[in-house]
Design a protein around this motif. Structure first.
Motif, PDB file in Angstrom:
ATOM      1  N   ASP A  58       0.800  -1.224   0.000  1.00 33.92           N
ATOM      2  CA  ASP A  58       0.000   0.000   0.000  1.00 33.92           C
ATOM      3  C   ASP A  58       0.832   1.273   0.000  1.00 33.92           C
ATOM      4  OD1 ASP A  58      -2.324  -1.523   0.057  1.00 33.92           O
ATOM      5  OD2 ASP A  58      -2.408  -1.558   2.252  1.00 33.92           O
ATOM      6  N   THR A  59       2.146   1.169  -0.200  1.00 33.66           N
ATOM      7  CA  THR A  59       2.978   2.369  -0.206  1.00 33.66           C
ATOM      8  C   THR A  59       2.917   3.064  -1.561  1.00 33.66           C
ATOM      9  OG1 THR A  59       4.921   1.082  -0.850  1.00 33.66           O
ATOM     10  CG2 THR A  59       4.571   1.459   1.505  1.00 33.66           C
ATOM     11  N   SER A  60       2.966   4.397  -1.519  1.00 37.44           N
ATOM     12  CA  SER A  60       2.926   5.185  -2.760  1.00 37.44           C
ATOM     13  C   SER A  60       4.329   5.621  -3.162  1.00 37.44           C
ATOM     14  CB  SER A  60       2.023   6.403  -2.573  1.00 37.44           C
ATOM     15  OG  SER A  60       2.502   7.214  -1.512  1.00 37.44           O
ATOM     16  N   TYR A  61       5.307   4.740  -2.963  1.00 39.97           N
ATOM     17  CA  TYR A  61       6.693   4.998  -3.328  1.00 39.97           C
ATOM     18  C   TYR A  61       7.402   3.656  -3.465  1.00 39.97           C
ATOM     19  CZ  TYR A  61       6.978   4.508   1.771  1.00 39.97           C
ATOM     20  OH  TYR A  61       6.843   4.059   3.062  1.00 39.97           O
ATOM     21  N   SER A  62       8.629   3.666  -3.980  1.00 34.77           N
ATOM     22  CA  SER A  62       9.381   2.434  -4.224  1.00 34.77           C
ATOM     23  C   SER A  62      10.140   2.031  -2.974  1.00 34.77           C
ATOM     24  CB  SER A  62      10.374   2.643  -5.382  1.00 34.77           C
ATOM     25  OG  SER A  62       9.708   3.026  -6.558  1.00 34.77           O
ATOM     26  N   ILE A  63       9.909   0.814  -2.516  1.00 37.35           N
ATOM     27  CA  ILE A  63      10.592   0.312  -1.332  1.00 37.35           C
ATOM     28  C   ILE A  63      10.897  -1.164  -1.517  1.00 37.35           C
ATOM     29  CG2 ILE A  63       8.383  -0.079  -0.151  1.00 37.35           C
ATOM     30  CD1 ILE A  63       9.888   0.496   2.504  1.00 37.35           C
ATOM     31  N   SER A  64      12.115  -1.558  -1.152  1.00 35.33           N
ATOM     32  CA  SER A  64      12.531  -2.958  -1.158  1.00 35.33           C
ATOM     33  C   SER A  64      12.836  -3.373   0.272  1.00 35.33           C
ATOM     34  CB  SER A  64      13.767  -3.162  -2.032  1.00 35.33           C
ATOM     35  OG  SER A  64      13.498  -2.850  -3.382  1.00 35.33           O
ATOM     36  N   THR A  65      12.578  -4.642   0.571  1.00 38.80           N
ATOM     37  CA  THR A  65      12.716  -5.109   1.949  1.00 38.80           C
ATOM     38  C   THR A  65      13.426  -6.461   1.989  1.00 38.80           C
ATOM     39  OG1 THR A  65      10.497  -6.074   1.792  1.00 38.80           O
ATOM     40  CG2 THR A  65      10.668  -3.904   2.801  1.00 38.80           C
ATOM     41  N   LEU A  66      14.132  -6.682   3.087  1.00 39.22           N
ATOM     42  CA  LEU A  66      14.708  -7.976   3.413  1.00 39.22           C
ATOM     43  C   LEU A  66      14.408  -8.260   4.868  1.00 39.22           C
ATOM     44  CD1 LEU A  66      18.290  -7.679   1.825  1.00 39.22           C
ATOM     45  CD2 LEU A  66      16.356  -8.958   0.893  1.00 39.22           C
ATOM     46  N   ASN A  67      13.974  -9.481   5.174  1.00 39.05           N
ATOM     47  CA  ASN A  67      13.792  -9.835   6.578  1.00 39.05           C
ATOM     48  C   ASN A  67      15.008 -10.602   7.072  1.00 39.05           C
ATOM     49  OD1 ASN A  67      13.499 -12.560   5.787  1.00 39.05           O
ATOM     50  ND2 ASN A  67      11.285 -12.362   5.601  1.00 39.05           N
ATOM     51  N   VAL A 152      14.200   2.658   0.701  1.00 38.99           N
ATOM     52  CA  VAL A 152      13.321   3.516  -0.099  1.00 38.99           C
ATOM     53  C   VAL A 152      14.168   4.232  -1.141  1.00 38.99           C
ATOM     54  CG1 VAL A 152      11.751   5.491  -0.079  1.00 38.99           C
ATOM     55  CG2 VAL A 152      11.708   3.839   1.795  1.00 38.99           C
ATOM     56  N   ARG A 153      13.721   4.187  -2.383  1.00 36.22           N
ATOM     57  CA  ARG A 153      14.414   4.884  -3.467  1.00 36.22           C
ATOM     58  C   ARG A 153      13.593   6.117  -3.847  1.00 36.22           C
ATOM     59  NH1 ARG A 153      14.060  -0.335  -4.306  1.00 36.22           N
ATOM     60  NH2 ARG A 153      12.450  -0.214  -5.910  1.00 36.22           N
ATOM     61  N   GLY A 154      14.226   7.292  -3.716  1.00 39.84           N
ATOM     62  CA  GLY A 154      13.521   8.533  -4.054  1.00 39.84           C
ATOM     63  C   GLY A 154      12.309   8.715  -3.164  1.00 39.84           C
ATOM     64  N   GLY A 155      11.181   9.054  -3.798  1.00 44.64           N
ATOM     65  CA  GLY A 155       9.910   9.109  -3.096  1.00 44.64           C
ATOM     66  C   GLY A 155       9.890  10.040  -1.913  1.00 44.64           C
ATOM     67  N   THR A 156       9.421   9.528  -0.789  1.00 48.62           N
ATOM     68  CA  THR A 156       9.248  10.320   0.427  1.00 48.62           C
ATOM     69  C   THR A 156      10.498  10.345   1.303  1.00 48.62           C
ATOM     70  OG1 THR A 156       8.388   8.382   1.585  1.00 48.62           O
ATOM     71  CG2 THR A 156       6.779   9.800   0.479  1.00 48.62           C
ATOM     72  N   ALA A 157      11.556   9.656   0.917  1.00 49.73           N
ATOM     73  CA  ALA A 157      12.745   9.548   1.770  1.00 49.73           C
ATOM     74  C   ALA A 157      13.269  10.905   2.227  1.00 49.73           C
ATOM     75  CB  ALA A 157      13.836   8.762   1.048  1.00 49.73           C
ATOM     76  N   PRO A 158      13.361  11.936   1.347  1.00 51.23           N
ATOM     77  CA  PRO A 158      13.920  13.220   1.800  1.00 51.23           C
ATOM     78  C   PRO A 158      13.030  13.979   2.783  1.00 51.23           C
ATOM     79  CG  PRO A 158      14.019  13.019  -0.609  1.00 51.23           C
ATOM     80  CD  PRO A 158      13.110  11.948  -0.109  1.00 51.23           C
ATOM     81  N   ILE A 159      11.788  13.559   2.941  1.00 51.68           N
ATOM     82  CA  ILE A 159      10.905  14.234   3.901  1.00 51.68           C
ATOM     83  C   ILE A 159      11.200  13.769   5.319  1.00 51.68           C
ATOM     84  CG2 ILE A 159       8.498  14.729   4.485  1.00 51.68           C
ATOM     85  CD1 ILE A 159       9.545  15.733   1.711  1.00 51.68           C
ATOM     86  N   TYR A 160      11.594  12.518   5.463  1.00 50.91           N
ATOM     87  CA  TYR A 160      11.798  11.955   6.790  1.00 50.91           C
ATOM     88  C   TYR A 160      13.274  11.828   7.175  1.00 50.91           C
ATOM     89  CZ  TYR A 160       6.854  10.982   6.456  1.00 50.91           C
ATOM     90  OH  TYR A 160       5.492  11.117   6.319  1.00 50.91           O
ATOM     91  N   SER A 161      14.189  12.295   6.303  1.00 50.81           N
ATOM     92  CA  SER A 161      15.610  12.271   6.631  1.00 50.81           C
ATOM     93  C   SER A 161      16.315  13.357   5.831  1.00 50.81           C
ATOM     94  CB  SER A 161      16.214  10.901   6.305  1.00 50.81           C
ATOM     95  OG  SER A 161      17.583  10.868   6.639  1.00 50.81           O
TER      96      SER A 161
END
Length: 848
Positions: A58-67, A152-161
């Motif tokens: 449900d994210t409106s940006y590109s995100i990759s994850t590893l557990n 997170v690639r691009g997207g909202t990343a610069p808003i939170y860091s």
């Protein structure tokens, strides 16, 4: 289901599955283990790049994850190695275990971590993520306490860091679990490594949870330098969660990192005069320019008062972080739409960096000729020069090493840093029957930091082979007697490159709103304003000369004093996006982000002739880099096939870069030739990122990641107007491939009732270049890793992995410290840093 119920469910999910400062639970990691139909973890809750916990789908940006299971299967040698294969991120995972490696995200041309911030549990580890020999990947290690990686690639990343202009990677660690869980693993590999990892977490009471994790390892290094324990050290973290009540909880941790790891730079690959391979002298798979003969060095510099002092350095220390990090977090959710999160972190670290940086092979006889006039002036009775083993009279014949020698660099850097960071965030959910539902966020981030760095770059002389010998040059008379020394125990010269200190405060205010117009459609907007004020001292570099002793010691540069300065920066990031849910199995999103990258702290310390600090070669101030990104994404989870497909565009401007341009001055002796020059360039990258997974049957799964992009230089302005940068326009950006792809088949089966798995990772990277004019070619290459694991008993499991089984010597970088000369034609780089050669590892784990 109403929207308010959805928001409350999300809040409950965050409360139950994510500890107060945003860590995922171990139960979630177990639910997404290999073999699960949710191979891309679409149902996993993510906390990076968002104000609230969201499902990845449900994210409106590109995100990759590893557990945690994915991380253990990868058996990464470093943080950068762990990110290999993530779409949109090109890594150079060939520098070693200690960090200091390079990343390029979405074609943004700044190798290193300047465009990619690194967080741990949602907070940065330092105010600046990229300084000279202090990259942020040097001060954290992945171990069994690392539960998830979210990138997170691009997207909202610069808003939170603040430092996430290109993206952000967030490592989420264990702070306690509802049930008792422990694991211990012992690993070994072809580098004589022994590594022990452990993690234990569980409840102390119904309100208090604990977690402890860490590791210790020692090895000779992926490229044996000729001395033992090139890598040794470890990390330990103590953490916990206190559940105040159903609405609030407190988390805390303290982490101690004490490590030593060798750093590898590029090695010579071919004779630049004959084009003959040098593999017989230095194996591209396992060879290194670091050796026991260079290990101990007495480096001369100045103390700031005109006195010559000596630094005694040891290459065995390598990248040597000694870092303490303490974090305290608090979360509160009133259940009626209001929630508050506060996170406080204190970091105090000392990171030294001792490594050999490569130069380029040169003709041995020609090198002696270049030193003859200075030697004769200093030692008038000399009739010739000769090579000897450093510190001895043992004559060295360069013919045994293809008549080549190398001038390399012994780099010694000391960094000390301290940071107190606090992030306060308030969330409010507003529901309106007429205006839709709104998720509002307001946050304030404060950082008070100190940083000191002193970097010494000292030239030394080597022959060309694996674990090279340190050489001296002696001046001799007609009888063969030594009448003087050109070098000093192998050193050609001594000098300080950079020194300075800074104290500063950064204040960031950020806000976002997500407007749910319907259950299927949402719009969001976010912004971050950053104000950074600092004062410091720029080290003034000068030299002290003498008329006696070896030529190498007759001029020693170093710190001669300090020049105080004050500097303020102000910058703003903003993003707009939209998300549309086609149905329960498919959605699309679109986003545009306009952001920035602040200058490095150490950019203020460069010595120049401009009479001021923090300036470019033309005496203009070092600019704030402008970064723009756009993306359109599609996600689907249909019939056992999961797909993330993203089209992206990125643009960077005001990038100061050393390169080669055309001399357009008809009166110049280099007219119409290539000359080295600093240039302000701009770049643009267009591309497509793909993540896909297919699980057609229970015993087989296939995952794929790929990037297809066109990373080009689209403008350049030389600081010297006598030159033209037109030869740069349209060139492929250095170290940015047009194509990368990873294919990962997995097979699941039982052996005598015990679960087992076989897997492989095939990686491909297309041609890249070491320079801006596409002459130093880094050929396309591929690697193949194969591994397997099996449950031996209910408690024990064994994993075996073979890396780079094809023994590829693919080049991750060319000669980053030497430009192509003259009007060179395109050719494979003669100096480069290959990937590590074929090796294996085995890990025995016990869970209880």
């Amino acid at each position: 289901m109403t929207n308010i119920m959805k928001h409350r469910q999300a809040s409950m999910l965050l409360s139950c599955a994510v500890a107060a400062i945003g860590f995922a639970s171990n139960a979630q990691a177990q639910a997404n283990q290999s073999g699960n139909n949710d191979a891309l973890m679409m149902e996993t809750v993510v906390v990076t790049g968002t104000s609230t916990a969201l499902k990845k789908f449900d994210t409106s940006y590109s995100i990759s994850t590893l557990n945690s299971e994915d991380i253990q299967l990868k058996s990464p040698t470093s943080i950068v190695d762990l990110m290999k294969g993530v779409p949109g991120v090109r890594v150079e995972n060939s520098g070693g275990e200690g960090g200091g490696e390079n990343t390029v995200i979405r074609g943004l041309p700044y190798a290193g971590f300047r465009m990619l911030d690194m967080l741990v549990d949602g907070l940065p580890l330092f105010e600046s993520n990229y300084e000279r020999q202090l990259q942020i990947d040097e001060v954290y290690r992945v171990d069994l306490g690392t539960q998830n990686m979210e990138l997170v690639r691009g997207g909202t990343a610069p808003i939170y860091s603040t430092n996430a202009s290109g993206g952000v990677v967030n490592f989420i660690t264990n702070h306690g679990t509802d049930t008792q869980q422990s694991q211990v693993s012992v690993a070994t590999n072809g580098d004589n490594e022994i590594r022990v990892d452990g993690v234990s977490s569980g409840p102390i009471s119904n309100k208090l949870l604990y977690a402890v994790s860490g590791f210790y390892r020692q090895s000779d290094g992926q490229r044996d330098p000729g001395f033992t324990n090139a890598n040794r050290g470890g990390q330990i973290q103590l953490g916990g969660t206190y559940i105040v009540n159903e609405q609030s909880r407190v988390t805390a941790d303290i982490r101690w990192l004490q490590d030593e790891a060798i750093f590898y730079s590029a090695i010579p690959l071919r004779n630049p005069y004959t084009n003959a391979s040098l593999a017989g002298l230095i194996d591209p798979h396992y060879g290194t320019l670091t050796s026991a003969s260079e290990r101990f060095a007495a480096v001369k510099t100045l103390d700031g008062h005109g006195n010559v002092v000596t630094w005694n350095r040891d290459l065995q220390h390598g990248i040597h972080p000694r870092v303490v990090t303490a974090t305290l977090g608090f979360d509160y959710d009133d259940g009626n739409g209001w929630s508050v999160s506060d996170k406080l972190r204190y970091t105090n670290g000392n990171v030294s960096f001792d490594a050999i940086f490569n130069g380029s092979p040169t003709d041995a006889a020609g090198y002696l000729s270049s030193r003859w006039s200075a030697a004769l002036a200093a030692f008038p009775t000399a009739v010739g020069l000769r090579y000897t083993l450093a510190g001895t009279n043992t004559v060295v014949n360069p013919a045994t090493t293809q008549n080549l020698v190398m001038s390399n660099t012994f780099n010694s850097t000391n960094n000390r840093y301290e940071d107190l960071i606090n992030d306060l965030r308030v969330n409010k959910t507003v529901n309106s029957a007429t205006l839709g539902n709104h998720d509002l966020v307001l946050g304030v981030n404060l950082s008070k930091y100190n940083f000191f760095s002193q970097s010494l770059n000292n030239a030394l002389l080597n022959n060309v082979k694996n674990q090279p010998d340190l050489l001296d040059i002696q001046a001799v008379d007609g009888g063969g007697n030594v009448v003087g020394m050109v070098t000093d125990k192998g050193f050609i010269g001594y000098g300080t490159q950079l020194v300075g200190s800074v104290h500063g405060v950064e204040t960031s205010i950020y806000a976002s709103e997500t407007w749910h117009t319907t259950d299927a459609l949402q719009f969001d907007i976010g912004a971050r304003y950053v104000s950074r004020s600092e004062h410091g001292n720029r080290g003034v570099v000068g030299s002290v000369t003498s008329s006696s002793g070896p030529l190498a010691t007759r001029s020693i540069s170093g710190l001669t004093g300090y020049s105080p300065y004050v500097k303020d920066y102000h910058a703003t990031s903003w993003t707009v996006g939209s998300f549309y849910k086609i149905n329960d199995d498919m959605n699309v999103f679109v986003r545009f982000t306009n952001t920035f990258s602040l200058p490095k702290l150490s950019d203020m310390w460069t010595n120049n002739n401009c009479g001021t600090i923090g300036v470019l070669p033309n005496c203009a101030p070092v600019p704030v880099l402008g970064v723009k990104q756009a993306e359109v994404g599609f996600k689907a989870n249909v019939g056992g096939v999961q797909v993330f497909l993203t089209g992206f565009w990125s643009h960077l401007s005001n990038f100061n870069n050393g390169t080669q341009v055309v001399d357009t001055n008809p009166l110049s002796p280099t007219y119409q030739q290539l000359v080295n020059q600093n240039v302000m360039i701009s770049t643009t990258t267009k591309g497509i990122e793909l993540e896909a997974a297919w699980h057609p049957v229970e015993f087989f799964a296939l995952e794929a990641q790929a990037v297809f992009q066109n990373p080009i230089i689209d403008g350049g302005v030389p600081f010297n107007t006598g030159y033209s940068a037109s030869n740069l326009v349209g060139m492929q950006q250095p170290r940015a491939p047009r194509t990368t792809a990873t294919l990962q088949p997995q097979f699941f089966f039982d052996i005598m009732g015990r679960h087992a798995q076989l897997y492989a990772t095939a990686f491909y990277q297309s041609t890249t270049y070491q320079d801006n004019i596409d002459t130093g070619i880094l050929p396309a290459y591929g690697t193949l890793d194969v591994g397997g694991n099996i449950e031996i008993t209910d408690m024990f499991a064994l994993q075996i992995k073979g890396s780079n089984l094809t023994n590829s010597n693919g080049l991750t970088e060319g000669n980053a410290r030497g430009a192509v000369s003259g009007v060179a034609s395109p050719g494979i780089a003669t100096v480069g840093r290959p990937v590590f050669g074929r090796t294996w590892s085995a890990t025995l784990s016990a869970r209880f």
